[in-house]
Design a protein around this motif. Sequence first.
Motif, PDB file in Angstrom:
ATOM      1  N   MET A   1       0.838  -1.207   0.159  1.00  0.00           N
ATOM      2  CA  MET A   1       0.035   0.035  -0.056  1.00  0.00           C
ATOM      3  C   MET A   1       0.760   1.281   0.065  1.00  0.00           C
ATOM      4  N   ALA A   2       0.575   2.162  -0.792  1.00  0.00           N
ATOM      5  CA  ALA A   2       1.518   3.431  -0.967  1.00  0.00           C
ATOM      6  C   ALA A   2       1.139   4.217   0.077  1.00  0.00           C
ATOM      7  N   VAL A   3       1.987   5.100   0.570  1.00  0.00           N
ATOM      8  CA  VAL A   3       1.789   6.003   1.660  1.00  0.00           C
ATOM      9  C   VAL A   3       1.479   7.473   0.876  1.00  0.00           C
ATOM     10  N   LYS A   4       0.573   8.057   1.334  1.00  0.00           N
ATOM     11  CA  LYS A   4      -0.065   9.274   0.618  1.00  0.00           C
ATOM     12  C   LYS A   4       0.746  10.305   1.430  1.00  0.00           C
ATOM     13  N   ARG A   5       1.676  11.113   0.524  1.00  0.00           N
ATOM     14  CA  ARG A   5       2.602  12.354   1.064  1.00  0.00           C
ATOM     15  C   ARG A   5       1.705  13.469   0.690  1.00  0.00           C
ATOM     16  N   HIS A   6       1.932  14.490   1.273  1.00  0.00           N
ATOM     17  CA  HIS A   6       1.617  16.178   1.050  1.00  0.00           C
ATOM     18  C   HIS A   6       2.236  16.419  -0.268  1.00  0.00           C
ATOM     19  N   PRO A   7       1.402  16.889  -1.103  1.00  0.00           N
ATOM     20  CA  PRO A   7       2.195  17.282  -2.347  1.00  0.00           C
ATOM     21  C   PRO A   7       3.019  18.426  -2.371  1.00  0.00           C
ATOM     22  N   HIS A   8       2.839  19.543  -1.517  1.00  0.00           N
ATOM     23  CA  HIS A   8       3.642  20.375  -1.269  1.00  0.00           C
ATOM     24  C   HIS A   8       4.213  20.541   0.444  1.00  0.00           C
ATOM     25  N   PRO A   9       5.065  19.736   0.543  1.00  0.00           N
ATOM     26  CA  PRO A   9       5.369  19.518   2.237  1.00  0.00           C
ATOM     27  C   PRO A   9       5.976  20.825   2.765  1.00  0.00           C
ATOM     28  N   LEU A  10       6.653  21.658   2.126  1.00  0.00           N
ATOM     29  CA  LEU A  10       7.137  22.593   2.705  1.00  0.00           C
ATOM     30  C   LEU A  10       5.918  23.696   3.249  1.00  0.00           C
ATOM     31  N   ASN A  11       5.067  23.956   2.342  1.00  0.00           N
ATOM     32  CA  ASN A  11       3.763  24.698   2.445  1.00  0.00           C
ATOM     33  C   ASN A  11       3.051  24.032   3.619  1.00  0.00           C
ATOM     34  N   TRP A  12       2.779  22.596   3.477  1.00  0.00           N
ATOM     35  CA  TRP A  12       2.054  22.164   4.420  1.00  0.00           C
ATOM     36  C   TRP A  12       2.658  22.272   5.619  1.00  0.00           C
ATOM     37  N   GLN A  13       3.800  21.991   6.256  1.00  0.00           N
ATOM     38  CA  GLN A  13       4.801  22.171   7.322  1.00  0.00           C
ATOM     39  C   GLN A  13       4.514  23.650   7.803  1.00  0.00           C
ATOM     40  N   TRP A  14       4.735  24.581   6.942  1.00  0.00           N
ATOM     41  CA  TRP A  14       4.642  26.048   7.294  1.00  0.00           C
ATOM     42  C   TRP A  14       3.221  26.460   7.805  1.00  0.00           C
ATOM     43  N   ARG A  15       2.043  25.849   7.204  1.00  0.00           N
ATOM     44  CA  ARG A  15       0.781  25.999   7.753  1.00  0.00           C
ATOM     45  C   ARG A  15       0.515  25.960   9.162  1.00  0.00           C
ATOM     46  N   GLY A  16       1.075  24.841   9.536  1.00  0.00           N
ATOM     47  CA  GLY A  16       0.520  24.303  11.108  1.00  0.00           C
ATOM     48  C   GLY A  16       1.820  24.546  12.077  1.00  0.00           C
ATOM     49  N   TYR A  17       2.817  25.431  11.449  1.00  0.00           N
ATOM     50  CA  TYR A  17       4.089  25.299  12.259  1.00  0.00           C
ATOM     51  C   TYR A  17       3.831  26.159  13.448  1.00  0.00           C
ATOM     52  N   ALA A  18       3.155  27.359  13.446  1.00  0.00           N
ATOM     53  CA  ALA A  18       2.927  28.223  14.478  1.00  0.00           C
ATOM     54  C   ALA A  18       1.999  27.424  15.538  1.00  0.00           C
ATOM     55  N   ASP A  89       9.420   9.831   5.323  1.00  0.00           N
ATOM     56  CA  ASP A  89       8.650  11.247   5.624  1.00  0.00           C
ATOM     57  C   ASP A  89       9.424  12.035   7.086  1.00  0.00           C
ATOM     58  N   ALA A  90       9.997  11.065   8.093  1.00  0.00           N
ATOM     59  CA  ALA A  90      10.547  11.615   9.057  1.00  0.00           C
ATOM     60  C   ALA A  90      11.780  12.234   8.612  1.00  0.00           C
ATOM     61  N   VAL A  91      12.654  11.625   7.670  1.00  0.00           N
ATOM     62  CA  VAL A  91      13.832  12.526   7.281  1.00  0.00           C
ATOM     63  C   VAL A  91      13.392  13.641   6.625  1.00  0.00           C
ATOM     64  N   GLU A  92      12.633  13.537   5.695  1.00  0.00           N
ATOM     65  CA  GLU A  92      12.296  14.734   4.929  1.00  0.00           C
ATOM     66  C   GLU A  92      11.787  15.900   5.782  1.00  0.00           C
ATOM     67  N   ARG A  93      10.916  15.707   6.684  1.00  0.00           N
ATOM     68  CA  ARG A  93      10.194  16.691   7.584  1.00  0.00           C
ATOM     69  C   ARG A  93      11.250  17.355   8.568  1.00  0.00           C
ATOM     70  N   LEU A  94      12.114  16.417   9.077  1.00  0.00           N
ATOM     71  CA  LEU A  94      12.961  17.014   9.948  1.00  0.00           C
ATOM     72  C   LEU A  94      13.966  17.577   9.411  1.00  0.00           C
ATOM     73  N   LEU A  95      14.439  17.588   7.960  1.00  0.00           N
ATOM     74  CA  LEU A  95      15.340  18.427   7.484  1.00  0.00           C
ATOM     75  C   LEU A  95      14.713  19.570   6.823  1.00  0.00           C
ATOM     76  N   MET A  96      13.501  19.425   6.543  1.00  0.00           N
ATOM     77  CA  MET A  96      12.946  20.932   6.079  1.00  0.00           C
ATOM     78  C   MET A  96      12.705  21.689   7.255  1.00  0.00           C
ATOM     79  N   GLU A  97      12.283  20.986   8.348  1.00  0.00           N
ATOM     80  CA  GLU A  97      12.097  21.950   9.716  1.00  0.00           C
ATOM     81  C   GLU A  97      13.464  22.467  10.182  1.00  0.00           C
ATOM     82  N   GLN A  98      14.319  21.851  10.238  1.00  0.00           N
ATOM     83  CA  GLN A  98      15.674  22.429  10.661  1.00  0.00           C
ATOM     84  C   GLN A  98      16.295  23.499   9.571  1.00  0.00           C
TER      85      GLN A  98
END
Length: 120
Positions: A1-18, A89-98
Motif C-alpha cells: 500500500m502506497a503512503v499518501k504524502r503531502h504534495p507541497h510538504p514545505l507549504n503544509w509544514q509552514w501552515r501548521g508550524y505556529a 517522511d521523518a527524514v524529509e520533514r526533519l530536514l525541512m524543519e531544521q
Amino acid sequence: MAVKRHPHPLNWQWRGYATNHRHPTNLVLHLIAVPLFILSTLLLLTALFQLRLLPLLLGVIGLFAALALQQHGHRLEEHAPEPFLDRQDAVERLLMEQFVTFPRFLLSGGWWRAWKNRRR
C-alpha cells in the motif's frame, strides 16, 4: 500500500508550524536545538569528506541531542505535530524543519509573536 504524502510538504509544514510551536520551553529549546542540528550536520559532512572519526562522532551526538531537545519540546505542546508516515517522511520533514521552516519562522517574526503570546 502506497503512503499518501503531502504534495507541497514545505507549504503544509509552514501552515501548521505556529500552532505546534507555542509553549515557551519549546520555543527556547528550538532556539538551541535547530542551530545545534545545523552545525552538527555540517560537522558530520565535513568529517565524512575528511575521513575524521572524532568530528564524525561529535556530529552524530549533536544531531541526536538536537532531535531529543526538540522531541521534548514538542511533548509540551497542546497541539502535537502530525505523526510521521514512515522513515522517509521523518527524514524529509526533519530536514525541512531544521533548514527551512524554523529559520523562516524565526526570521519572519513568527517566533517572536509566539513568544509574546506564550502561555504564562
